[in-house]
Design a protein around this motif. Structure first.
Motif, PDB file in Angstrom:
ATOM      1  N   ASP A 111       0.873  -1.147   0.134  1.00 49.71           N
ATOM      2  CA  ASP A 111      -0.007  -0.010   0.055  1.00 49.71           C
ATOM      3  C   ASP A 111       0.817   1.172   0.037  1.00 49.71           C
ATOM      4  OD1 ASP A 111      -1.724   2.271   0.668  1.00 49.71           O
ATOM      5  OD2 ASP A 111      -3.139   0.781   1.743  1.00 49.71           O
ATOM      6  N   GLU A 112       0.840   2.323  -1.127  1.00 51.00           N
ATOM      7  CA  GLU A 112       1.527   3.186  -1.248  1.00 51.00           C
ATOM      8  C   GLU A 112       1.237   4.356  -0.191  1.00 51.00           C
ATOM      9  OE1 GLU A 112       2.300   4.715  -5.024  1.00 51.00           O
ATOM     10  OE2 GLU A 112       2.657   2.817  -6.014  1.00 51.00           O
ATOM     11  N   ARG A 113       0.514   4.132   0.705  1.00 51.86           N
ATOM     12  CA  ARG A 113       0.182   5.254   1.505  1.00 51.86           C
ATOM     13  C   ARG A 113       0.747   5.006   3.118  1.00 51.86           C
ATOM     14  NH1 ARG A 113      -6.474   4.245   1.522  1.00 51.86           N
ATOM     15  NH2 ARG A 113      -5.267   2.300   1.569  1.00 51.86           N
ATOM     16  N   THR A 114       1.028   3.667   3.455  1.00 51.14           N
ATOM     17  CA  THR A 114       1.582   3.132   4.652  1.00 51.14           C
ATOM     18  C   THR A 114       2.579   2.063   4.442  1.00 51.14           C
ATOM     19  OG1 THR A 114      -0.277   1.178   4.691  1.00 51.14           O
ATOM     20  CG2 THR A 114      -0.792   3.185   5.776  1.00 51.14           C
TER      21      THR A 114
END
Length: 733
Positions: free
Chosen positions: A647-650
């Protein structure tokens, strides 16, 4: 191992057990449930520990509300030892402690606490409910080739940077060139058995840990350093392991957490990772971006080879995926560059996974070789044979043995390579059919290992060592060596492995286990043979040991009678030496694959595969074949299925179980054919064997990818090759 060993006693023993496809001696125990794995040991008063991972990808732990769950039924305690808990798994073979200190979070899921309960269910419930407050920081959660790269890296099986000649000038001058980039994703070892530890301390401050670990000798030292105790106070027992593939080379977070909690409670603690935690916090194979440059004359002879890899890891870790490790010596060519850089990301630690380096590096090299063959208008096998080096092209030393040419030529004949058609030319209904080939190479090494052999008065023998069996067949192979050397039936050999109370061994990893531990058993048994000859008052060359009898000068006596009532013991130790410097040692092979690609659905089916390998003396035909079958299956997975998604957010791994992390299943794997070439390597070790456990994966994915291209005429350079990457380019009629 300073001198070649042209004569091996295994060639003159009369029972001839080594080399046969002997069935696994530990098989009955495994299928009947009597083989005890790390999580299955039964001890009194055990507490169950469930690990708690961080819910952010970067930042700090502010507080853990222990009181919120301690009152729940069955909950004993919550242990948070921010300084002692380890942040990441340790790399294999290291003896220092892994990176410690978990208050500063570096990746999603990092273990920050362990919840203890009287039952596993109580501990799990509390772990899920445990409130943790974080101070979230800014992290790097996506891999980008535009990011700053770290090329100042320590040596990791291979130098990070090496160059020979002038590759840029050679590429400019070469009449035929390929300059392409291949990308591979992160992968997980996905071993059947999850990581598990059962820790217990005795009254003298000594720790015994039953764990699922591949290298107990070095792992015990890692654990001791992590806990701040003397190495002599730590014992690791790892008798049976349900697969590792590199993920269990070094200690993982559950080991230290269980040990700390057990000491805190004063009672044994068992910690078994959930499957999702295995994905979250053990180790991943790094993703890679690999620029391949090949330059050749019109005759197909290489003048330039460039293999430049960018991988990823945490900011605090220096391990890099050595994708160019076989490029150093696989093909000739005077102008060469092999380099490795790292992009720093807040993802799970990257480390060794089966055939680290070659498994993904040979995807890029072998696909690029096919692209060059296409440009040259020559057969891919012919191109490889044209560039067979007479010696190691960089180190300028001879090869100890090298069966690549035989593997390619004999494999081509067996597979029916002559029937291969041009790309996109063969169609059967809705299916496009193609063939692909790739070379296999895996450096061979010898690691310091010991084994103790005891011959008892009743004519039985015990072999003991900290060597492990991760499903590869160590119990069986070492039994065969001991039985042949001592002239005993197989059922009269007792194996005791995977315990640091025994003599030290390098363990299972790097494809060195069988040859290293096997050589140690060989040397110990050789010493016992000499003692038996002395007891019979004959020269050892006159002595024949067979079926439990010692025979010499027309006299035959039970072998056990020569012990005079006391066990005859000997310890054998093997270590690397000058032979590794004077010769390039590697196992070789060739993979052949035929695939079908459906023009309507884009579905890819591997129809058949052949692997032909030369790896010195094959110690057991059945276990060696099983290793190659497993490696080829890994290759199918790397080519078509496996991909960790972050996940590129976390930075969290999204597909963190065996439902969503796709590995090959029965329907994906055809009937695989494996052939072993007759070979002995007198420079490798006294038993003339080389590593087989990983060469089976090396190049396998490249062969499948090349077959997909031959079937469709579509070259996919971003792995895995999934149908969405093919469908826009497939024929519409």
């Amino acid at each position: 191992m300073d001198k070649p060993q042209p004569v091996s006693r295994l060639d003159t023993t009369v029972q001839g057990l080594v080399g046969l496809g002997v069935e696994r001696v530990d098989g009955p125990a495994k299928v009947s449930g009597q083989a005890i794995y790390a999580a299955e040991y039964r001890v009194d008063d055990v507490a169950y520990g469930v690990l708690v991972g961080a819910g952010i990808g970067k930042g700090k732990v502010v507080s853990v509300d222990v009181d919120a769950v301690k009152g729940l039924p069955g909950v004993i305690d919550v242990v948070t030892d921010y300084d002692t808990f380890i942040r990441v798994s340790q790399q294999g073979g290291e003896t220092e402690a892994p990176t410690q200190g978990v208050k500063d979070i570096e990746y999603f899921g990092e273990i920050v606490a362990i919840v203890l309960g009287d039952t596993y269910e109580a501990a799990r419930d509390a772990a899920i409910r445990l409130p943790i407050e974080y101070d979230t920081g800014a992290g790097v959660f996506a891999f980008s080739m535009d990011a700053e790269r770290d090329g100042d890296l320590p040596e990791n099986n291979t130098p990070a940077q090496s160059a020979q000649g002038d590759i840029d000038a050679a590429m400019d001058a070469a009449p035929v060139t390929v300059d392409v980039t291949y990308t591979t994703p992160s992968q997980n070892s996905a071993a059947m058995e999850p990581h598990a530890s059962l820790a217990m301390w005795d009254g003298d401050g000594a720790l015994t840990l039953y764990g699922a670990y591949q290298m107990p000798t070095s792992d015990a030292q890692q654990l001791a350093k992590s806990l701040g105790v003397a190495a002599s106070k730590v014992r690791i027992v790892s008798r049976f392991i349900g697969g590792g593939f590199g993920s269990k080379l070094g200690i993982a977070p559950e080991s230290v957490a269980a040990a700390v909690a057990a000491k805190r409670l004063g009672r044994p603690v068992k910690a078994v990772m959930m499957r999702q935690q295995v994905f979250d916090v053990t180790v991943r194979r790094s993703n890679t971006s690999q620029r391949m440059r090949l330059g050749a004359g019109t005759d197909g002879r290489l003048v330039a080879i460039g293999h430049e890899t960018t991988a990823s890891n945490l900011d605090t870790e220096d391990y890099f995926e050595p994708a160019g490790i076989s490029t150093h010596f696989l093909y000739a060519g005077e102008n060469r560059k092999v380099s490795h850089d790292l992009v720093r990301v807040n993802w799970l630690l990257s480390g060794s996974m089966r055939a680290p380096g070659e498994a993904v590096g040979l995807i890029a090299l072998e696909c690029a070789m096919d692209e060059l063959a296409e440009k040259l208008g020559i057969d891919p096998i012919e191109l490889r044979l044209l560039n067979e080096p007479a010696e190691d092209p960089e180190k300028k030393v001879p090869f100890s043995s090298r069966s690549l040419k035989a593997a390619l030529t004999q494999g081509a004949e067996r597979f029916g390579w002559s029937k291969r058609q041009p790309a996109g030319a063969r169609r059967e209904g809705d299916w496009l059919i193609g063939m692909g080939v790739a070379s296999a190479a895996r450096a061979n090494t010898l690691m310091k290992s010991s084994a103790k052999v005891a011959l008892h008065p009743d004519g039985t023998a015990t072999v003991s060592s900290a060597m492990t069996d991760i499903g590869t067949g160590s119990y069986t192979i070492l039994t065969q060596i001991a039985a042949d050397m001592l002239g005993l039936p197989l059922d009269r050999i007792r194996m005791e492995l995977g315990d640091t109370n025994h003599v030290p061994a390098a363990g299972s990893g790097g494809s060195w286990g069988a040859a290293s531990a096997g050589s140690a058993v060989y040397l110990a048994a050789q010493t016992i043979r000499q003692k038996l000859a002395k007891a019979m008052d004959v020269d050892e060359e006159e002595l024949t040991l067979k079926d439990g009898q010692a025979i010499a000068r027309n006299r035959s006596v039970p072998i056990g009678s020569l012990t005079e009532g006391e066990p005859i013991e000997a310890t054998g130790t093997i270590d690397k030496g000058k032979q590794e410097e004077l010769f390039n040692q590697a196992s070789y092979g060739a993979h052949f694959a035929e695939v079908g690609v459906n023009v309507v659905t884009g579905e890819i089916r591997v129809r058949r595969m052949l692997g032909v390998f030369g790896a010195g003396r094959i110690l057991n035909q059945q276990t060696a074949r099983s290793q190659c079958l497993g490696g080829m299956t890994f290759g199918i997975g790397a080519a078509l299925h496996e991909e960790l998604i972050h996940d590129e957010r976390t930075g969290k791994i999204v597909n963190r179980d065996l439902a969503e992390y796709h590995i090959p299943v029965n329907a994906d794997v055809p009937d695989l054919d494996v052939v072993f070439l007759p070979e002995r390597d007198i420079h490798a070790n006294p038993i003339h064997a080389k590593g087989i456990g990983e060469v089976g994966i090396c190049g396998a994915a490249g062969a499948v990818a090349n077959a997909v291209y031959n079937a469709t005429g579509i070259r996919v350079r971003d792995f895995p090759i999934t149908l969405d990457k093919l469908m826009p380019h497939l024929p519409q009629e």
